[in-house]
Scaffold this motif. Sequence first.
Motif, PDB file in Angstrom:
ATOM      1  N   ALA A 131       0.819  -1.209   0.000  1.00  9.41           N
ATOM      2  CA  ALA A 131       0.000   0.000   0.000  1.00  9.41           C
ATOM      3  C   ALA A 131       0.853   1.259   0.000  1.00  9.41           C
ATOM      4  O   ALA A 131       0.484   2.283  -0.594  1.00  9.41           O
ATOM      5  CB  ALA A 131      -0.938  -0.012   1.201  1.00  9.41           C
ATOM      6  N   ALA A 132       2.027   1.207   0.647  1.00  6.69           N
ATOM      7  CA  ALA A 132       2.879   2.393   0.731  1.00  6.69           C
ATOM      8  C   ALA A 132       3.351   2.854  -0.642  1.00  6.69           C
ATOM      9  O   ALA A 132       3.652   4.033  -0.838  1.00  6.69           O
ATOM     10  CB  ALA A 132       4.078   2.098   1.627  1.00  6.69           C
ATOM     11  N   LEU A 133       3.390   1.942  -1.597  1.00  4.59           N
ATOM     12  CA  LEU A 133       3.886   2.291  -2.926  1.00  4.59           C
ATOM     13  C   LEU A 133       3.018   3.356  -3.593  1.00  4.59           C
ATOM     14  O   LEU A 133       3.507   4.131  -4.414  1.00  4.59           O
ATOM     15  CB  LEU A 133       3.932   1.031  -3.791  1.00  4.59           C
ATOM     16  CG  LEU A 133       4.931   1.018  -4.948  1.00  4.59           C
ATOM     17  CD1 LEU A 133       6.355   1.131  -4.426  1.00  4.59           C
ATOM     18  CD2 LEU A 133       4.766  -0.253  -5.774  1.00  4.59           C
ATOM     19  N   SER A 134       1.746   3.388  -3.273  1.00  2.05           N
ATOM     20  CA  SER A 134       0.831   4.344  -3.896  1.00  2.05           C
ATOM     21  C   SER A 134       0.707   5.651  -3.127  1.00  2.05           C
ATOM     22  O   SER A 134      -0.109   6.510  -3.480  1.00  2.05           O
ATOM     23  CB  SER A 134      -0.560   3.716  -4.040  1.00  2.05           C
ATOM     24  OG  SER A 134      -1.077   3.353  -2.766  1.00  2.05           O
ATOM     25  N   ASP A 135       1.496   5.841  -2.076  1.00  2.88           N
ATOM     26  CA  ASP A 135       1.465   7.079  -1.301  1.00  2.88           C
ATOM     27  C   ASP A 135       1.885   8.246  -2.198  1.00  2.88           C
ATOM     28  O   ASP A 135       3.021   8.286  -2.690  1.00  2.88           O
ATOM     29  CB  ASP A 135       2.417   6.952  -0.113  1.00  2.88           C
ATOM     30  CG  ASP A 135       2.419   8.179   0.780  1.00  2.88           C
ATOM     31  OD1 ASP A 135       1.812   9.209   0.408  1.00  2.88           O
ATOM     32  OD2 ASP A 135       3.053   8.121   1.848  1.00  2.88           O
ATOM     33  N   PRO A 136       1.016   9.228  -2.429  1.00  2.00           N
ATOM     34  CA  PRO A 136       1.348  10.332  -3.353  1.00  2.00           C
ATOM     35  C   PRO A 136       2.445  11.249  -2.834  1.00  2.00           C
ATOM     36  O   PRO A 136       3.009  12.032  -3.605  1.00  2.00           O
ATOM     37  CB  PRO A 136       0.024  11.088  -3.488  1.00  2.00           C
ATOM     38  CG  PRO A 136      -0.725  10.780  -2.237  1.00  2.00           C
ATOM     39  CD  PRO A 136      -0.355   9.365  -1.885  1.00  2.00           C
ATOM     40  N   ALA A 137       2.764  11.155  -1.552  1.00  2.00           N
ATOM     41  CA  ALA A 137       3.773  12.051  -0.998  1.00  2.00           C
ATOM     42  C   ALA A 137       5.189  11.503  -1.141  1.00  2.00           C
ATOM     43  O   ALA A 137       6.158  12.225  -0.895  1.00  2.00           O
ATOM     44  CB  ALA A 137       3.482  12.308   0.482  1.00  2.00           C
ATOM     45  N   ARG A 138       5.334  10.240  -1.520  1.00  2.00           N
ATOM     46  CA  ARG A 138       6.666   9.649  -1.590  1.00  2.00           C
ATOM     47  C   ARG A 138       7.490  10.308  -2.704  1.00  2.00           C
ATOM     48  O   ARG A 138       6.989  10.618  -3.775  1.00  2.00           O
ATOM     49  CB  ARG A 138       6.572   8.141  -1.826  1.00  2.00           C
ATOM     50  CG  ARG A 138       6.233   7.364  -0.550  1.00  2.00           C
ATOM     51  CD  ARG A 138       5.943   5.905  -0.824  1.00  2.00           C
ATOM     52  NE  ARG A 138       6.905   5.278  -1.712  1.00  2.00           N
ATOM     53  CZ  ARG A 138       8.147   4.918  -1.378  1.00  2.00           C
ATOM     54  NH1 ARG A 138       8.567   5.144  -0.140  1.00  2.00           N
ATOM     55  NH2 ARG A 138       8.941   4.343  -2.251  1.00  2.00           N
ATOM     56  N   THR A 139       8.762  10.525  -2.410  1.00  2.00           N
ATOM     57  CA  THR A 139       9.612  11.256  -3.335  1.00  2.00           C
ATOM     58  C   THR A 139      10.909  10.512  -3.592  1.00  2.00           C
ATOM     59  O   THR A 139      11.456   9.842  -2.702  1.00  2.00           O
ATOM     60  CB  THR A 139       9.917  12.667  -2.801  1.00  2.00           C
ATOM     61  OG1 THR A 139      10.739  13.357  -3.751  1.00  2.00           O
ATOM     62  CG2 THR A 139      10.638  12.615  -1.463  1.00  2.00           C
ATOM     63  N   LEU A 140      11.400  10.633  -4.800  1.00  2.00           N
ATOM     64  CA  LEU A 140      12.716  10.108  -5.167  1.00  2.00           C
ATOM     65  C   LEU A 140      13.747  11.228  -5.245  1.00  2.00           C
ATOM     66  O   LEU A 140      14.923  11.015  -4.963  1.00  2.00           O
ATOM     67  CB  LEU A 140      12.630   9.394  -6.525  1.00  2.00           C
ATOM     68  CG  LEU A 140      13.839   8.581  -6.961  1.00  2.00           C
ATOM     69  CD1 LEU A 140      14.046   7.378  -6.048  1.00  2.00           C
ATOM     70  CD2 LEU A 140      13.685   8.111  -8.404  1.00  2.00           C
ATOM     71  N   LEU A 141      13.295  12.422  -5.601  1.00  2.00           N
ATOM     72  CA  LEU A 141      14.198  13.562  -5.778  1.00  2.00           C
ATOM     73  C   LEU A 141      14.254  14.495  -4.576  1.00  2.00           C
ATOM     74  O   LEU A 141      15.194  15.285  -4.454  1.00  2.00           O
ATOM     75  CB  LEU A 141      13.777  14.375  -7.008  1.00  2.00           C
ATOM     76  CG  LEU A 141      13.744  13.643  -8.350  1.00  2.00           C
ATOM     77  CD1 LEU A 141      13.229  14.578  -9.437  1.00  2.00           C
ATOM     78  CD2 LEU A 141      15.105  13.096  -8.711  1.00  2.00           C
ATOM     79  N   GLY A 142      13.261  14.424  -3.697  1.00  2.00           N
ATOM     80  CA  GLY A 142      13.160  15.389  -2.614  1.00  2.00           C
ATOM     81  C   GLY A 142      12.427  16.637  -3.085  1.00  2.00           C
ATOM     82  O   GLY A 142      12.484  16.998  -4.265  1.00  2.00           O
ATOM     83  N   SER A 143      11.761  17.308  -2.172  1.00  2.00           N
ATOM     84  CA  SER A 143      10.916  18.442  -2.566  1.00  2.00           C
ATOM     85  C   SER A 143      11.723  19.593  -3.147  1.00  2.00           C
ATOM     86  O   SER A 143      11.301  20.223  -4.128  1.00  2.00           O
ATOM     87  CB  SER A 143      10.099  18.919  -1.360  1.00  2.00           C
ATOM     88  OG  SER A 143      10.964  19.325  -0.297  1.00  2.00           O
TER      89      SER A 143
END
Length: 531
Positions: free
Chosen positions: A342-354
């Motif tokens: 379920a965590a995979l679909s979290d819209p807040a997750r980032t690869l680049l950072g904000s």
Amino acid sequence: MRAPFVTDRRDLLRLATAAAALAWLPRGAYAQARWTHTPFALGVASGAPAADSIVLWTRLAPERGGLPNGGRDPLPVRWELAEDEAFTHIVRDGETLALPELGHSVHVEAGGLQPNRSWYYRFHSGDATSPTGRTRTLPAADGRADRLRVAYASCQRWEHGRYAAWRHMREDAPDLVMFLGDYIYEYPNIAAAIRSFPTIGWVHTLQEYRDRYALHRSDPDLQAMHAACPWLVTWDDHEVQNDYAGVHAGDPRPVGMNAVADFPARRAAAYQAFYEHMPVRASEYARAIASAASTPELRVYTRYRWGRLADLLLLDTRQYRDAQACPPKDRPGGAIDPATCAALSDPARTLLGSAQEQWLDATLAHAAGTWTVLGQQSLFGRRDFLAGPGQLVSSDGWDGYPAARRRLTATLQRRQVANPVLLGGNEHENWVGHVLDDYARPDSARVGVEFCGTSITSHPGSADRLPARLAENPHFVFADAAHRGYGLVDFSPRRVATTLRGLDDAQRPDAAVSTLARFTVEAGRPVLERA
């Protein structure tokens, strides 16, 4: 007692900016030393080019005998930049100090140069003179440019092979090299090593990282490629630790290492060693470090402009990312089933950072080149490993951060970015494909194209699985796991042509190279054509 590495970002700021300022000391400012063995055994390099400046790099590290006074003293280094290889027309020169706190590395920012031309450079320390390097400045930002050749490469694990790929790349004469990560590996020796390390242990201290970089830099083919043209460099995970994510430790091997709650110290040591061995701007790194709130930061994401022809953006998908979701068997890398995570679909997750995402959005809004090139660490498009119903994807690449990928493709469309070309590495295989708006729909709009490169030496997965994976992921049009090598991308105002170059045997220093495939893309039409 002095700390084993520079833990305070203010100290690194002070040292880096002081060393950069010393690049303009008057002639003869320091006494000259005599050397019994060359202190330039690691060669020379240039990078971080601009239209009016270039970074010149070396590090004092004699091949035998060590540094004076046990390496505890600053050492004077003189540098010269000339219009010709004979140095009869020297246009810039100066003296700087190679500081022990920064591994006696030198990062000269030579400025006030004419755009779009070649230069030659060298260093002197006492009675020793370095090899000569050739570099170039970029065209003016609004200047006309009719051609550009970029070579891209990654993953040069020392014990897996020889560096014939660098020799052949040099013969292919790129204008720039874009290195996309895994310059070193932190692993110990393997039983079937093609060439071994002097020491066999894991790398996790500053001196161990320095030694591992110095070992790689000792290779003559790699040295020659560094001296041939400017390099644009970023990193991936093995410059620190396999599969690490931001401030989160990665691969738990060797057992017990991660139990020592000092991963931030290990990362800081690795980042410092990267800085000491790469032709990057001291001023840029110092600004990033000075603005960091806590953990020392080294900013590697940046933009280069090749006149009106191309915007070249380098990204950092390691330093600011969230931890991998649903790590299998408590290992951060590996394959996962999106249906059970379920965590995979979290819209807040980032690869680049904000902060990097905001920078990228603003930079893409002002991209003015015919081509917009994004150099990043891995495969961008979705790759389902499971044939038939269901999915199995990598937790460590863009597949493990689908919301971040959607934000990037949305930005490319919203900003109406001209002709996006994504370059990647990490996979140890060649993958060529279309960047889609929505990877769940094979008929989705094509946003751009991507070329994910093979490795210089690092071993790939099984080639037998590629036909099934291509069939499962039709947005990819080509894959190859049988060859090590690199890619060449030739840009012109009308089209881009990418050539995949592969070695016949990366274990041999005399390996031959051949063209595996060639693809073209017309400007304004993101469709791959096999040439």
